[in-house]
Write an enzyme that holds these catalytic residues in place. Structure first.
Site, PDB file in Angstrom:
ATOM      1  N   SER A 138       0.841  -1.202   0.000  1.00 23.55           N
ATOM      2  CA  SER A 138       0.000   0.000   0.000  1.00 23.55           C
ATOM      3  C   SER A 138       0.873   1.247   0.000  1.00 23.55           C
ATOM      4  CB  SER A 138      -0.893   0.033   1.235  1.00 23.55           C
ATOM      5  OG  SER A 138      -0.139   0.345   2.388  1.00 23.55           O
ATOM      6  N   ASP A 139       0.344   2.315  -0.566  1.00 18.40           N
ATOM      7  CA  ASP A 139       0.969   3.608  -0.318  1.00 18.40           C
ATOM      8  C   ASP A 139       0.749   3.930   1.158  1.00 18.40           C
ATOM      9  OD1 ASP A 139       2.291   6.014  -0.608  1.00 18.40           O
ATOM     10  OD2 ASP A 139       1.199   6.611  -2.415  1.00 18.40           O
ATOM     11  N   TRP A 140       1.515   4.883   1.658  1.00 19.49           N
ATOM     12  CA  TRP A 140       1.530   5.165   3.104  1.00 19.49           C
ATOM     13  C   TRP A 140       0.173   5.716   3.573  1.00 19.49           C
ATOM     14  CZ3 TRP A 140       5.144   2.560   1.506  1.00 19.49           C
ATOM     15  CH2 TRP A 140       6.286   2.254   2.223  1.00 19.49           C
TER      16      TRP A 140
END
Ligand SMILES: *[C@@H]1O[C@H](CO)[C@@H](O)[C@H](O)[C@H]1NC(C)=O
Ligand SMILES: *[C@@H]1O[C@H](CO)[C@@H](O)[C@H](O)[C@H]1NC(C)=O
Ligand SMILES: *[C@@H]1O[C@H](CO)[C@@H](O)[C@H](O)[C@H]1NC(C)=O
Ligand SMILES: *[C@@H]1O[C@H](CO)[C@@H](O)[C@H](O)[C@H]1NC(C)=O
Ligand SMILES: *[C@@H]1O[C@H](CO)[C@@H](O)[C@H](O)[C@H]1NC(C)=O
Ligand SMILES: *[C@@H]1O[C@H](CO)[C@@H](O)[C@H](O)[C@H]1NC(C)=O
Ligand SMILES: *[C@@H]1O[C@H](CO)[C@@H](O)[C@H](O)[C@H]1NC(C)=O
Ligand SMILES: *[C@@H]1O[C@H](CO)[C@@H](O)[C@H](O)[C@H]1NC(C)=O
Ligand SMILES: *[C@@H]1O[C@H](CO)[C@@H](O)[C@H](O)[C@H]1NC(C)=O
Ligand SMILES: *[C@@H]1O[C@H](CO)[C@@H](O)[C@H](O)[C@H]1NC(C)=O
Length: 795
Positions: free
Chosen positions: A284-286
């Protein structure tokens, strides 16, 4: 196999006719309010990574459920941007994930390379590969297992997008080649690459949810993309990335057809894992995860950065919830095993289990986040390891190779020992606000790299002014400079300090700051750039404008009679001044080409505006943020060509100090078998159906240097596919090569046309299909400098 030589005919008229009859893309918003469900999540079989997969399988088989779960969710309390903790019982030392696409961002004694955009502007596959190799080597030497790059999303739909420079080009073919070169090279160096951001992350505005005045959660912008556009534009370079064996793919912040990218089963399970056969892990992106079980089922494998605390405010929705979900049977342990194996397979494949360098403690946030309960589980080495090697040479070379000469009247350039040189603008000199341009729009200092997680900590920067002074000293030239844009924007006082006035040549340096998290509100260069150029040009009849920018700029001064040359130097990295001076003095003959279009005016880019308005900013409707990609396939040059709009400088354009000609266009069928409209069915491998990459035709042309000096040309191949019901671009890039030639020398260039290159995505059959009718072939030196035209019937 005897090559089948084919005759060709001029096809210009065909293009004109289709222009008139093509229909507009119809748009029904109700089709984009949900994304089709695609379950279950396909398990990896480690295709292409068989030995490593067996190792990962044995490794995961030896873990307890809790241990498996620790592989899946990050912890913020570690030394890197993303941290998977160690499992000492099985001698696993954890994973260190670091930003970003052009440098190991926060590390000391690391190189800052030219940005992706600059690399793309070089159109030089070899240099792009070398950049990836060195980037990978630096990450590895700092103990980072996973590099958070390269970038193919944003692709660059909108000129206003704040992050386009991190990736390569709005053209998917060029970006695809750059992704493949970069990923292969980085992983050859032993570091895991991450292709990001998957997918539709074409604007920064409302990329994350927000809370309205009344406390309502307003969801992220939804990128609404039709199936054909998805395949032929946005997914295309990710297919190259998967084909190159990328370890990881990062899902993005935005929603896609109203469903968050990190829980969009159609995108992750369907497009990525099933259709493209991706065998690695989706990260996932942050803080891009907004659900627990749903994200696991949709295909997310690793959740970053981890639980709330240490600066993280969005829950992971995994952690204890995931443990409970497995315990109560709503997530099967079979899926957990697949996730863990997906994460461990690239690790074993790249032999990161054997003697991987320890983490340099001076390469992350470690000193700014307080208590680190897990810290002692990470393997640290010495601090401040110098990993730069001799990479500066490549940085200088690629910086020059990605510099595009746009205008050059009467041989203004290269400079020939001018007696006096004026240097103007706040972009010319050294940095005054520090060497880590993280977010401030600093006034003084050259722009070598833009901002956000894609930036880099400079160990030094060679400013254009310093490099010019050094170079000019050889000729005894007088170098005068004025760096204050406020003073410069007043034409009556601008030159008061300059004597003799005007200088023989006046170099004006402009810059345009860009950064993650915000889109641009103007396409003009910053700091009163228009006034500055006009003021200098009104005083100096030999004005050369140099821009440092991460994207498309409008240049309202381009046709000013005293602006005799324009140089787009993009984001060159730490050797900025040296790269530029090599071009200005002709030590390197410019060969960079625009990887995007420069239009006459801002309005010309309105076809792909970012979603934004005061009404949206103040909305109470959770679903208000919608970005309809109504232009379909027609972004960048595809738009301008389709609507026959004049542009200032077209895609693929760039001048040289020499001239090239092109002749002898030839198309041969090299496939040997009967070509069918559909690809033959074949087991899916990373990249999808392998027959999509069969080379069916080869196009050759002879390129000759007809000018006075040696130099490199970038011959480009465009193809015209038959129109469909929805608008099809009049031509699309499908090949390019960089060739260096001495005066009078010629060479034959070969462009391979793969099956995918001449197919369209058929939404009904869910297949790449070669359409009936003939295919136009255009070879030339830019998208509008077509020298040779032919057509052929593939079947
Ligand atoms: C988005 O919606 C369009 C129209 O319904 C559809 O063709 C496409 O496959 C969808 N894509 C995703 C990822 O949901
Ligand atoms: C399983 O773990 C034990 C340590 O607990 C180790 O001795 C053994 O080699 C491991 N087996 C595999 C296949 O990793
Ligand atoms: C578990 O899920 C609930 C809501 O579904 C959420 O509020 C909570 O923060 C989650 N826990 C973790 C550790 O993310
Ligand atoms: C199982 O646990 C998950 C995570 O806490 C929860 O979302 C789900 O509703 C639970 N299912 C059942 C059947 O209890
Ligand atoms: C120059 O630009 C700054 C901000 O970029 C602005 O505040 C200032 O008014 C401008 N000055 C002139 C003379 O245009
Ligand atoms: C061009 O520069 C000369 C000075 O070299 C100046 O006299 C002239 O007015 C300038 N032209 C314009 C259009 O500004
Ligand atoms: C620019 O002006 C100088 C005199 O200041 C003149 O010698 C030169 O020819 C002019 N150049 C052009 C391109 O007009
Ligand atoms: C978005 O819209 C708001 C309100 O109109 C405006 O203040 C802001 O500058 C816009 N942002 C961008 C990137 O256009
Ligand atoms: C394209 O535009 C040019 C002028 O800008 C015009 O001469 C030409 O006829 C146009 N072509 C078509 C097909 O409309
Ligand atoms: C290149 O050719 C153009 C005409 O096609 C000519 O105007 C120009 O001077 C030539 N440039 C060089 C460097 O030979």
């Amino acid at each position: 196999m005897t090559p089948n030589r084919m005759t060709y005919v001029l096809s210009g008229l065909v293009v004109l006719l289709t222009l008139v009859t093509a229909q507009a893309l119809s748009w029904d918003h109700s089709l984009f309010t949900s994304s089709p469900p695609l379950y279950p999540s396909p398990a990896s079989a480690g295709i292409g990574w068989e030995i490593a997969f067996a190792q990962a399988d044995a490794f995961v088989g030896n873990l307890t459920l809790d241990e498996k779960l620790t592989l899946l969710t990050g912890i913020a309390q570690g030394p890197c941007v993303g941290n998977i903790p160690a499992i000492p019982r099985v001698n696993f030392q954890g994973l260190c994930l670091q930003d970003g696409p052009l440098s190991i961002r926060q590390a000391t004694y690391a190189s800052v390379f030219p940005a992706g955009l600059t690399a793309a502007a070089s159109w030089d596959k070899g240099l792009i590969y070398q950049r990836g190799l060195y980037l990978g080597a630096e990450f590895k030497a700092k103990g980072a297992h996973v590099a958070l790059g390269p970038v193919a999303g944003p692709l660059g739909r909108s000129a206003y997008g704040g992050r386009g420079w991190e990736g390569f080009s709005p053209d998917p073919y060029l970006t695809g080649v750059a992704m493949e070169q970069t990923i292969s090279a980085m992983q050859m160096s032993g570091v895991q690459a991450t292709a990001k951001h998957f997918i539709g992350n074409e604007q920064e505005t409302q990329r994350n949810p927000s809370i309205s005045k009344n406390g309502v959660t307003i969801e992220s912008v939804s990128a609404n993309i039709d199936d054909r556009t998805m395949h032929e534009l946005y997914l295309w370079p990710f297919a190259n990335a998967v084909r190159a064996g990328v370890a990881s793919v990062m899902c993005s912040y935005n929603r896609l057809n109203s469903s968050y990218s990190c829980q969009n089963s159609k995108a992750l399970n369907g497009l990525l894992k099933e259709e493209l056969g991706f065998q690695g892990y989706v990260m996932s992106d942050w803080e891009a995860v907004h659900a627990g079980v749903a994200t696991v089922e949709a295909g997310l494998d690793m959740n970053m950065p981890g639980p709330v605390g240490f600066g993280i405010t969005t829950p992971s929705f995994w952690g204890s919830n995931l443990t409970m979900a497995v315990t109560n049977g709503s997530v099967s342990e079979v899926r957990i095993d697949d996730m863990a194996r997906r994460i461990m397979t690239p690790y074993f494949h790249l032999r990161q289990n054997i003697d991987y360098p320890p983490i340099d403690p001076e390469s992350g946030d470690i000193n700014s986040l307080g208590v680190h309960p897990y810290l002692d589980t990470f393997k640290f080495g010495p601090a401040n390891v110098d990993v730069r090697g001799t990479h500066a040479q490549l940085i200088r070379e690629l910086g020059a190779a990605g510099t595009v000469l746009l205008k050059n009247i009467d041989g203004t350039l290269p400079l020939n020992a001018p007696k006096t040189i004026g240097v103007f603008g706040n972009d010319a000199g050294d940095l005054t606000d520090g060497l880590y341009p993280i977010s401030d729009k600093y006034e003084y200092g050259t722009l070598a790299v833009a901002g956000g997680s894609g930036t880099g900590r400079l160990t030094y920067v060679v400013s254009p002014l310093d490099a010019l002074k050094d170079r000019a000293a050889r000729d005894g030239s007088l170098v005068q400079y004025l760096l204050n844009n406020e003073l410069l924007s007043n034409p009556t006082t601008a030159f008061q300090s300059i004597a003799p006035s005007p200088p023989e040549v006046c170099l004006v340096f402009l810059k345009t700051w860009m950064q993650e998290g915000e889109d641009r509100t103007t396409l003009l260069a910053d700091w009163n750039s228009t006034a500055v150029v006009e003021s200098v040009a009104s005083n100096c009849n030999n004005t050369v404008v140099i821009t440092h920018t991460g994207g498309m700029n409008v240049m309202p001064w381009a046709n000013h009679p005293n602006v005799t040359a324009i140089v787009a130097a993009h984001l060159p990295g730490q050797e900025s001044g040296n790269s530029l001076v090599d071009i200005l003095y002709g030590d390197v003959n410019p060969s960079g080409k625009l990887p995007y279009t420069i239009a006459h005016a801002e309005e010309d880019y309105a076809f792909a505006a970012i979603a934004n308005s005061t009404q949206l900013q103040e909305t109470e409707d959770p679903n208000a943020w919608q970005s309809d990609f109504k232009e379909g396939l027609l972004i960048d040059y595809r738009h301008f060509d389709y609507y026959n709009r004049s542009v200032l400088y077209e895609f693929g354009f760039g001048l040289s100090y020499t001239n090239f000609s092109m002749s002898n266009l030839n198309i041969r069928n090299v496939y040997g078998n009967k070509i069918t409209a559909r690809p033959l069915p074949a087991p899916i491998v990373p990249g999808g159906n392998p027959t999509l990459y069969d080379v069916l035709f080869q196009v050759t042309a002879v390129v000759t240097n007809t000018g006075p000096v040696g130099g490199a040309a970038i011959p480009q191949l465009y193809v015209s596919l038959p129109q469909r019901q929805d608008p099809t671009p009049l031509k699309v890039l499908r090949g390019f090569e960089k060739v260096s030639l001495q005066p009078g020398e010629d060479t034959t260039v070969t462009f391979d046309l793969m099956r995918r290159d001449i197919s369209y995505w058929d939404t009904k059959h869910q297949e790449w299909i070669i359409g009936g009718g003939s295919i136009g072939v255009h070879a030339g030196f830019s998208s509008r400098d077509i020298r040779l035209v032919a057509s052929f019937s593939p079947m």
